[in-house]
Design a protein around this motif. Structure first.
Motif, PDB file in Angstrom:
ATOM      1  N   GLU A   1       0.809  -1.213   0.000  1.00 33.18           N
ATOM      2  CA  GLU A   1       0.000   0.000   0.000  1.00 33.18           C
ATOM      3  C   GLU A   1       0.844   1.265   0.000  1.00 33.18           C
ATOM      4  O   GLU A   1       0.338   2.340  -0.278  1.00 33.18           O
ATOM      5  N   SER A   2       2.120   1.143   0.328  1.00 29.53           N
ATOM      6  CA  SER A   2       2.981   2.320   0.353  1.00 29.53           C
ATOM      7  C   SER A   2       4.034   2.287  -0.747  1.00 29.53           C
ATOM      8  O   SER A   2       5.015   3.002  -0.679  1.00 29.53           O
ATOM      9  N   GLN A   3       3.793   1.475  -1.764  1.00 30.85           N
ATOM     10  CA  GLN A   3       4.669   1.415  -2.928  1.00 30.85           C
ATOM     11  C   GLN A   3       3.927   1.939  -4.158  1.00 30.85           C
ATOM     12  O   GLN A   3       2.696   1.907  -4.216  1.00 30.85           O
ATOM     13  N   TRP A   4       4.698   2.374  -5.129  1.00 28.99           N
ATOM     14  CA  TRP A   4       4.175   2.820  -6.429  1.00 28.99           C
ATOM     15  C   TRP A   4       5.208   2.367  -7.453  1.00 28.99           C
ATOM     16  O   TRP A   4       6.262   2.976  -7.574  1.00 28.99           O
ATOM     17  N   LYS A   5       4.936   1.244  -8.106  1.00 22.33           N
ATOM     18  CA  LYS A   5       5.947   0.699  -9.013  1.00 22.33           C
ATOM     19  C   LYS A   5       5.310  -0.149 -10.105  1.00 22.33           C
ATOM     20  O   LYS A   5       4.225  -0.702  -9.951  1.00 22.33           O
ATOM     21  N   TRP A   6       6.048  -0.235 -11.199  1.00 27.26           N
ATOM     22  CA  TRP A   6       5.718  -1.120 -12.319  1.00 27.26           C
ATOM     23  C   TRP A   6       7.041  -1.536 -12.962  1.00 27.26           C
ATOM     24  O   TRP A   6       7.669  -0.761 -13.682  1.00 27.26           O
ATOM     25  N   TYR A   7       7.434  -2.747 -12.701  1.00 28.22           N
ATOM     26  CA  TYR A   7       8.631  -3.291 -13.347  1.00 28.22           C
ATOM     27  C   TYR A   7       8.263  -4.441 -14.275  1.00 28.22           C
ATOM     28  O   TYR A   7       9.047  -4.808 -15.139  1.00 28.22           O
ATOM     29  N   SER A   8       7.088  -5.016 -14.053  1.00 23.58           N
ATOM     30  CA  SER A   8       6.619  -6.111 -14.913  1.00 23.58           C
ATOM     31  C   SER A   8       5.122  -6.313 -14.673  1.00 23.58           C
ATOM     32  O   SER A   8       4.531  -5.674 -13.804  1.00 23.58           O
ATOM     33  N   ASP A   9       4.532  -7.210 -15.433  1.00 22.88           N
ATOM     34  CA  ASP A   9       3.096  -7.467 -15.352  1.00 22.88           C
ATOM     35  C   ASP A   9       2.678  -8.241 -14.108  1.00 22.88           C
ATOM     36  O   ASP A   9       1.495  -8.377 -13.840  1.00 22.88           O
ATOM     37  N   TYR A  10       3.624  -8.754 -13.359  1.00 24.81           N
ATOM     38  CA  TYR A  10       3.307  -9.622 -12.223  1.00 24.81           C
ATOM     39  C   TYR A  10       3.252  -8.849 -10.921  1.00 24.81           C
ATOM     40  O   TYR A  10       4.087  -7.996 -10.661  1.00 24.81           O
ATOM     41  N   SER A  11       2.278  -9.154 -10.096  1.00 28.08           N
ATOM     42  CA  SER A  11       2.159  -8.511  -8.786  1.00 28.08           C
ATOM     43  C   SER A  11       3.334  -8.902  -7.907  1.00 28.08           C
ATOM     44  O   SER A  11       3.752 -10.055  -7.888  1.00 28.08           O
ATOM     45  N   ASN A  12       3.863  -7.925  -7.196  1.00 23.55           N
ATOM     46  CA  ASN A  12       4.945  -8.157  -6.245  1.00 23.55           C
ATOM     47  C   ASN A  12       4.850  -7.096  -5.165  1.00 23.55           C
ATOM     48  O   ASN A  12       5.027  -5.917  -5.439  1.00 23.55           O
ATOM     49  N   TYR A  13       4.552  -7.520  -3.947  1.00 25.07           N
ATOM     50  CA  TYR A  13       4.369  -6.591  -2.850  1.00 25.07           C
ATOM     51  C   TYR A  13       5.602  -6.469  -1.965  1.00 25.07           C
ATOM     52  O   TYR A  13       5.552  -5.835  -0.919  1.00 25.07           O
ATOM     53  N   TYR A  14       6.717  -7.059  -2.382  1.00 21.66           N
ATOM     54  CA  TYR A  14       7.947  -6.983  -1.605  1.00 21.66           C
ATOM     55  C   TYR A  14       8.733  -5.730  -1.983  1.00 21.66           C
ATOM     56  O   TYR A  14       8.551  -5.158  -3.049  1.00 21.66           O
ATOM     57  N   GLU A  15       9.630  -5.329  -1.112  1.00 21.33           N
ATOM     58  CA  GLU A  15      10.472  -4.169  -1.375  1.00 21.33           C
ATOM     59  C   GLU A  15      11.570  -4.549  -2.360  1.00 21.33           C
ATOM     60  O   GLU A  15      12.729  -4.738  -1.985  1.00 21.33           O
TER      61      GLU A  15
END
Length: 175
Positions: free
Chosen positions: A58-72
Motif C-alpha cells: 500500500e505504500s509502494q508505487w511501481k511497475w517493473y513487470s506485469d506480475y504482482s509483487n508486494y515486496y520491497e
C-alpha cells in the motif's frame, strides 16, 4: 521540498505522445477496467518521478513487470500504479520516500502535470493528466485541458466528461 523535482513538461510531452497509443513497455489495462491510471503513472514516471519500492504494497508505487509483487524489490507491480483509488490512497498517505502528492477539491488551482480524478460515490472512476490551463483576460481559469488513455484525448476539456465530482492530485516531486 522534494528531493527530486517533477518535470511537468516532460510528463505532458509523454502524455501527448501516448494518448492515442499504448506504450508496449507497460501492460494495457484497456480491456480489463481501463488504462487511465496506468497512463497517468507512466506520465509521472516520464516526468522524472522514480518508482517507489519501499514499505508494504500500500505504500509502494511501481511497475517493473506485469506480475504482482508486494515486496520491497525492483520487480513486479502494485495496485497504486494502475488502480484509480489505490493511486489516490498512495498519494494521500505517502509521507516518506516516494511520490510527493496531495489531493484537494480545489480543482481550479491545478497546474499542467497535475492529476485529476473523476469520482462517483466516493470512488475514483477515471484519472487524467492536466495538459494546459486556459485563462481569461483577467487571469481567471476558464478551462482545464487534460490528456487521457482509455477514453483517448489530448487537450480535452475537463468539464466535458460530465462528472459532478472531480478531485485534484497535486504532484510535488519525489521525496
Amino acid at each position: 521540498m522534494p528531493v527530486i523535482p517533477y518535470d511537468r513538461q516532460a510528463a505532458i510531452n509523454y502524455a501527448r505522445e501516448w494518448a492515442f497509443e499504448r506504450n508496449p513497455r507497460f501492460y494495457d489495462f484497456s480491456d480489463i477496467g481501463g488504462d487511465c491510471t496506468n497512463f497517468v503513472s507512466q506520465c509521472l514516471y516520464a516526468g522524472g518521478i522514480p518508482m517507489d519500492i519501499t514499505g508494504d504494497y500500500e505504500s509502494q508505487w511501481k511497475w517493473y513487470s506485469d506480475y504482482s509483487n508486494y515486496y520491497e524489490s525492483a520487480w513486479g507491480r502494485v495496485p497504486s500504479w494502475a488502480g484509480t483509488e489505490a493511486f489516490y490512497q498512495y498519494c494521500n498517505n505517502n509521507t516518506g520516500t516516494g511520490l510527493s502528492a496531495k489531493s484537494t477539491n480545489y480543482i481550479y488551482t491545478a497546474r499542467p502535470g497535475d492529476v485529476m480524478q473523476y469520482v462517483v460515490d466516493d470512488w475514483a472512476r477515471h484519472s487524467v493528466i492536466v495538459s494546459k490551463i486556459i485563462y481569461d483576460d483577467a487571469g481567471n481559469v476558464v478551462e482545464i485541458l487534460v490528456n487521457s488513455n482509455t477514453t483517448d484525448h489530448v487537450d480535452y476539456p475537463l468539464t466535458a466528461y460530465g462528472y459532478t465530482e472531480i478531485r485534484l492530485i497535486r504532484i510535488n516531486g519525489y521525496n
